[in-house]
Scaffold this motif. Structure first.
Motif, mmCIF file in Angstrom:
data_model
loop_
_atom_site.group_PDB
_atom_site.id
_atom_site.type_symbol
_atom_site.label_atom_id
_atom_site.label_comp_id
_atom_site.label_asym_id
_atom_site.label_seq_id
_atom_site.Cartn_x
_atom_site.Cartn_y
_atom_site.Cartn_z
ATOM 1 N N LEU A 411 49.656 35.575 18.923
ATOM 2 C CA LEU A 411 50.672 36.410 19.060
ATOM 3 C C LEU A 411 51.978 35.621 18.512
ATOM 4 C CD1 LEU A 411 52.315 39.085 19.828
ATOM 5 C CD2 LEU A 411 52.881 38.100 21.990
ATOM 6 N N ASP A 412 52.126 34.315 18.755
ATOM 7 C CA ASP A 412 53.122 33.536 18.458
ATOM 8 C C ASP A 412 53.142 33.069 16.708
ATOM 9 O OD1 ASP A 412 53.463 33.039 21.063
ATOM 10 O OD2 ASP A 412 51.585 31.596 20.972
ATOM 11 N N ARG A 413 51.977 33.364 16.276
ATOM 12 C CA ARG A 413 52.029 33.025 14.691
ATOM 13 C C ARG A 413 52.518 34.594 14.205
ATOM 14 N NH1 ARG A 413 46.650 29.399 12.975
ATOM 15 N NH2 ARG A 413 47.194 27.677 14.508
ATOM 16 N N LEU A 414 51.984 35.589 14.932
ATOM 17 C CA LEU A 414 52.186 36.695 14.192
ATOM 18 C C LEU A 414 53.639 36.990 14.263
ATOM 19 C CD1 LEU A 414 51.472 39.834 13.147
ATOM 20 C CD2 LEU A 414 51.394 40.235 15.556
ATOM 21 N N THR A 415 54.601 36.608 15.389
ATOM 22 C CA THR A 415 55.965 36.517 15.504
ATOM 23 C C THR A 415 56.628 35.716 14.458
ATOM 24 O OG1 THR A 415 55.470 37.005 17.906
ATOM 25 C CG2 THR A 415 57.735 36.305 17.057
ATOM 26 N N MET A 416 55.849 34.591 14.089
ATOM 27 C CA MET A 416 56.411 33.727 12.711
ATOM 28 C C MET A 416 56.502 34.598 11.497
ATOM 29 S SD MET A 416 54.020 30.298 12.991
ATOM 30 C CE MET A 416 54.743 29.563 11.866
ATOM 31 N N VAL A 417 55.447 35.395 11.386
ATOM 32 C CA VAL A 417 55.384 36.322 10.242
ATOM 33 C C VAL A 417 56.607 37.406 10.409
ATOM 34 C CG1 VAL A 417 53.807 37.867 8.830
ATOM 35 C CG2 VAL A 417 53.115 35.709 9.609
ATOM 36 N N LEU A 418 56.527 37.908 11.450
ATOM 37 C CA LEU A 418 57.334 39.267 11.708
ATOM 38 C C LEU A 418 58.897 38.745 11.621
ATOM 39 C CD1 LEU A 418 55.366 41.080 14.484
ATOM 40 C CD2 LEU A 418 55.640 41.642 12.160
ATOM 41 N N THR A 419 59.358 37.532 11.912
ATOM 42 C CA THR A 419 60.836 37.216 12.047
ATOM 43 C C THR A 419 61.053 36.269 10.714
ATOM 44 O OG1 THR A 419 59.992 35.224 13.411
ATOM 45 C CG2 THR A 419 60.553 37.291 14.531
ATOM 46 N N GLY A 420 59.916 35.831 9.951
ATOM 47 C CA GLY A 420 60.342 34.786 9.074
ATOM 48 C C GLY A 420 60.595 33.486 9.524
ATOM 49 N N ARG A 421 60.279 33.043 10.594
ATOM 50 C CA ARG A 421 60.302 31.663 11.089
ATOM 51 C C ARG A 421 59.388 30.886 10.423
ATOM 52 N NH1 ARG A 421 65.505 32.211 11.677
ATOM 53 N NH2 ARG A 421 64.861 34.184 10.576
ATOM 54 N N GLU A 422 59.689 29.618 10.196
ATOM 55 C CA GLU A 422 58.575 28.806 9.857
ATOM 56 C C GLU A 422 58.113 27.754 10.758
ATOM 57 O OE1 GLU A 422 60.306 27.084 6.048
ATOM 58 O OE2 GLU A 422 59.721 29.040 5.069
ATOM 59 N N ASN A 423 58.471 27.810 11.942
ATOM 60 C CA ASN A 423 58.217 26.731 13.016
ATOM 61 C C ASN A 423 57.641 27.757 14.202
ATOM 62 O OD1 ASN A 423 57.608 24.915 14.875
ATOM 63 N ND2 ASN A 423 58.742 23.506 14.011
ATOM 64 N N ILE A 424 56.467 27.644 14.926
ATOM 65 C CA ILE A 424 55.975 28.343 15.919
ATOM 66 C C ILE A 424 56.851 28.089 16.995
ATOM 67 C CG2 ILE A 424 54.171 26.729 16.502
ATOM 68 C CD1 ILE A 424 52.217 29.201 17.044
ATOM 69 N N ARG A 425 57.409 26.809 17.107
ATOM 70 C CA ARG A 425 58.363 26.602 18.325
ATOM 71 C C ARG A 425 59.221 27.569 18.313
ATOM 72 N NH1 ARG A 425 55.726 22.635 16.010
ATOM 73 N NH2 ARG A 425 55.042 20.918 17.368
ATOM 74 N N GLU A 426 60.015 28.109 17.245
ATOM 75 C CA GLU A 426 60.951 29.020 17.510
ATOM 76 C C GLU A 426 60.514 30.417 18.120
ATOM 77 O OE1 GLU A 426 64.151 29.290 15.261
ATOM 78 O OE2 GLU A 426 63.444 28.064 13.487
ATOM 79 N N CYS A 427 59.306 30.478 18.122
ATOM 80 C CA CYS A 427 58.521 31.941 18.526
ATOM 81 C C CYS A 427 57.970 31.847 19.922
ATOM 82 C CB CYS A 427 57.774 32.369 17.443
ATOM 83 S SG CYS A 427 58.398 32.423 15.976
ATOM 84 N N PRO A 431 58.163 26.165 24.473
ATOM 85 C CA PRO A 431 56.837 25.589 23.761
ATOM 86 C C PRO A 431 56.269 24.337 24.334
ATOM 87 C CG PRO A 431 58.897 25.452 22.204
ATOM 88 C CD PRO A 431 59.323 25.933 23.517
ATOM 89 N N ARG A 432 55.146 24.290 24.197
ATOM 90 C CA ARG A 432 54.266 23.088 24.686
ATOM 91 C C ARG A 432 53.621 22.557 23.499
ATOM 92 N NH1 ARG A 432 57.099 23.114 28.094
ATOM 93 N NH2 ARG A 432 56.665 23.886 30.296
ATOM 94 N N ASP A 433 53.950 20.935 23.048
ATOM 95 C CA ASP A 433 53.440 20.455 21.961
ATOM 96 C C ASP A 433 53.194 19.066 22.512
ATOM 97 O OD1 ASP A 433 55.550 18.900 21.626
ATOM 98 O OD2 ASP A 433 56.351 20.102 20.178
ATOM 99 N N ARG A 434 52.571 18.226 21.841
ATOM 100 C CA ARG A 434 52.014 16.974 22.085
ATOM 101 C C ARG A 434 53.297 16.076 22.722
ATOM 102 N NH1 ARG A 434 49.110 12.932 23.154
ATOM 103 N NH2 ARG A 434 48.222 11.457 21.683
ATOM 104 N N ARG A 435 54.453 16.319 22.153
ATOM 105 C CA ARG A 435 55.614 15.514 22.849
ATOM 106 C C ARG A 435 56.355 16.309 24.068
ATOM 107 N NH1 ARG A 435 58.750 15.479 18.818
ATOM 108 N NH2 ARG A 435 57.533 16.910 17.832
ATOM 109 N N ARG A 436 56.211 17.832 24.113
ATOM 110 C CA ARG A 436 57.143 18.301 24.840
ATOM 111 C C ARG A 436 56.537 19.027 25.958
ATOM 112 N NH1 ARG A 436 62.106 19.924 24.550
ATOM 113 N NH2 ARG A 436 62.348 19.479 22.418
ATOM 114 N N LEU A 437 56.764 18.751 27.207
ATOM 115 C CA LEU A 437 56.295 19.325 28.551
ATOM 116 C C LEU A 437 57.395 19.901 29.235
ATOM 117 C CD1 LEU A 437 53.673 19.682 29.987
ATOM 118 C CD2 LEU A 437 53.777 17.333 30.757
ATOM 119 N N THR A 438 58.589 19.797 28.725
ATOM 120 C CA THR A 438 59.896 20.295 29.517
ATOM 121 C C THR A 438 60.900 20.801 28.273
ATOM 122 O OG1 THR A 438 60.827 18.176 29.668
ATOM 123 C CG2 THR A 438 59.657 18.693 31.600
ATOM 124 N N PRO A 439 61.729 21.725 28.699
ATOM 125 C CA PRO A 439 61.720 22.387 29.725
ATOM 126 C C PRO A 439 60.466 23.433 29.546
ATOM 127 C CG PRO A 439 63.206 22.936 28.179
ATOM 128 C CD PRO A 439 62.704 21.837 27.655
#
Ligand code: ATP
Ligand code: MG
Length: 439
Positions: A411-427, A431-439
């Motif tokens: 769903l987050d990737r579909l949102t990238m396409v629907l909103t034209g965003r290039e980074n999934i973190r925006e959607c 977001p949780r990634d390798r470096r980010r556990l907060t907020p």
């Protein structure tokens, strides 16, 4: 400074509902403080709420000193409640303003803010995500999540109307489904457990009871790499259908994608404008190319991939340029698909599987699944997995589980396409990634 409780104050109107024709009416509006100005004889600020904004104007001669003092103390992003009269004012934005007779400061924001919620000062993504609570107040950011909501609603409504049952499967699980490496272990009393990578095995079993199920839920992947389209926690829309094959569920997926695009195009015009994104509803049928054809297309363009290898991101990017829009890649080599994938009857090196792509980005994967117990055990073993650990899962296969097919859509990737965003973190809200556990 007193920071007030709400008490018995309640909104009478949302900001966007205050109109010049309401001149003379007493209203109560509540929201966040935007721009504050003091022009000598007059103080005013913009009050933003979820509907939009309205100007609050206090002419110094006609306003009690106590209220003027309160306005002087206001900071941007503070929460306030304003009781006042609606006044038609051609010089005010939207031609109307509220002249306050009473103001409650509900919560005063500290200064300076870590970022500008009005978006006039650009901040980089990390700064924005660190202050996500404030960042989410920006119109542009809210537009992304409204679009995500509208798309999901369109998908959910369609699935329900097709007789699907919405289910919730456990997120604490005992075994992997996709590949052992990408699992997050957790401690579960005296045992080890894992966060679920996908509802795959449960939704398959549920086809034996409900025939058509879907789930919208988190998937957890211990992806180590840092990309623009992978997170460690993502939302997947998953379906599974009894008495169906890959091509049946591709038809369902295609229809849902078009409906999601249409819903956003119809209902989110102002959000798309805010995001400066032009949405083109994909035409059906989506092109369907086989994996082998994809390799040929790539080879002609000078990108050589050995048959049997997964498509690396640069190859996907190239394919996105060459094919573009929404398209399926079908008939993947069995060896690079998960153990539950049905081999092709005509050629067991191939599988009845597909990926849905949008330009270079994989949006969904799916296929016909194995429903025969013995074949499933063989495939588990061939992937180096121990059938013993899947014992309870395998039970339903011994008790007449119907043939079935399904897919998982990010769903987050579909949102990238629907909103034209290039980074999934925006959607993703947080977001949780390798470096980010907060907020
Ligand atoms: P990729 O090849 O892009 O890493 P995948 O093939 O491992 O994805 P699947 O197991 O097929 O992913 O999951 C189904 C869908 O879920 C994907 O097509 C994608 O849209 C979404 N998805 C999977 N993993 C992630 C992730 N780490 N972050 C965001 N979305 C994901
Ligand atoms: Mg996939």
């Amino acid at each position: 400074m007193t920071v007030a409780r709400l008490g018995d104050w309640r909104r009478t109107h949302q900001a966007a509902d205050i109109r010049p024709e309401m001149e003379g009416e007493e209203v109560v509006v509540m929201g966040r403080v935007g721009d504050i100005r003091d022009l000598g004889g007059i103080k005013f600020f913009i009050l933003h709420d979820v509907s939009g904004f309205v100007q609050v104007t206090a002419p110094k001669q006609k306003t009690p000193q106590a209220i003027l003092d309160q306005i002087s103390k206001l900071t941007q992003e503070s929460s306030v409640a304003v009781r006042g009269k609606v006044v038609r004012a051609s010089q005010a934005p939207r031609g109307v303003e509220v002249v306050p007779s009473e103001i409650k400061i509900l919560n005063l924001a500290e200064t300076p803010l870590p970022l500008d919620p009005l978006g006039r000062v650009k901040a980089n993504l990390d700064t924005r995500l660190d202050a996500r609570a404030l960042d989410l107040r920006r119109q542009e950011v809210r537009a992304i999540f409204r679009i995500k909501n509208v798309a999901l609603q369109a998908i959910r409504e369609r699935l329900l109307s097709l007789g699907f049952v919405e289910v919730h499967t456990p997120k604490i699980v005992a075994t992997a489904t996709e590949s052992g490496a990408a699992l997050f272990p957790i401690s579960y009393f005296e045992r080890e457990a894992f966060l679920s990578q996908s509802p795959q095995l449960y939704k398959e079993v549920l086809t034996g009871a409900f025939e058509r199920v879907f789930e919208v839920g988190p998937i957890f992947r211990a992806e180590e790499h840092d990309t623009t389209h992978h997170l460690n926690e993502a939302i997947s829309v998953d379906i599974e259908v009894a008495y169906a094959t890959a091509s049946d569920v591709m038809d369902i997926l295609e229809d849902l994608i078009v409906r999601a695009f249409k819903a956003v195009a119809d209902r989110c015009g102002s959000e798309l404008e805010t995001l400066d994104h032009r949405l083109e509803v994909p035409k059906t049928p989506f092109p369907r190319i086989t994996y082998t054809e994809a390799l040929q297309i790539l080879e002609k363009a000078g990108v050589k991939i050995r048959w049997g290898e997964d498509l690396p991101t640069p190859a996907e990017r190239k394919l996105g340029e060459l094919v573009g829009g929404a398209y399926f890649i079908t008939d993947w080599p069995l060896a690079i698909k998960p153990f539950y994938t049905m081999p092709k009857e005509e050629d067991s090196k191939l599988s009845e599987s597909f990926d849905l792509m949008y330009d270079w980005l994989e949006l969904a994967s799916g296929g016909t699944r194995i429903h025969q117990h013995d074949l499933l055990v063989r495939q588990l073993k061939s992937k180096g997995l121990n059938p013993e650990s899947f014992k309870s899962h395998l039970l339903s296969y011994r008790y007449g589980l119907p043939p079935h097919a399904g897919w998982g859509l990010g769903l987050d990737r579909l949102t990238m396409v629907l909103t034209g965003r290039e980074n999934i973190r925006e959607c993703v809200l947080f977001p949780r990634d390798r470096r980010r556990l907060t907020p």
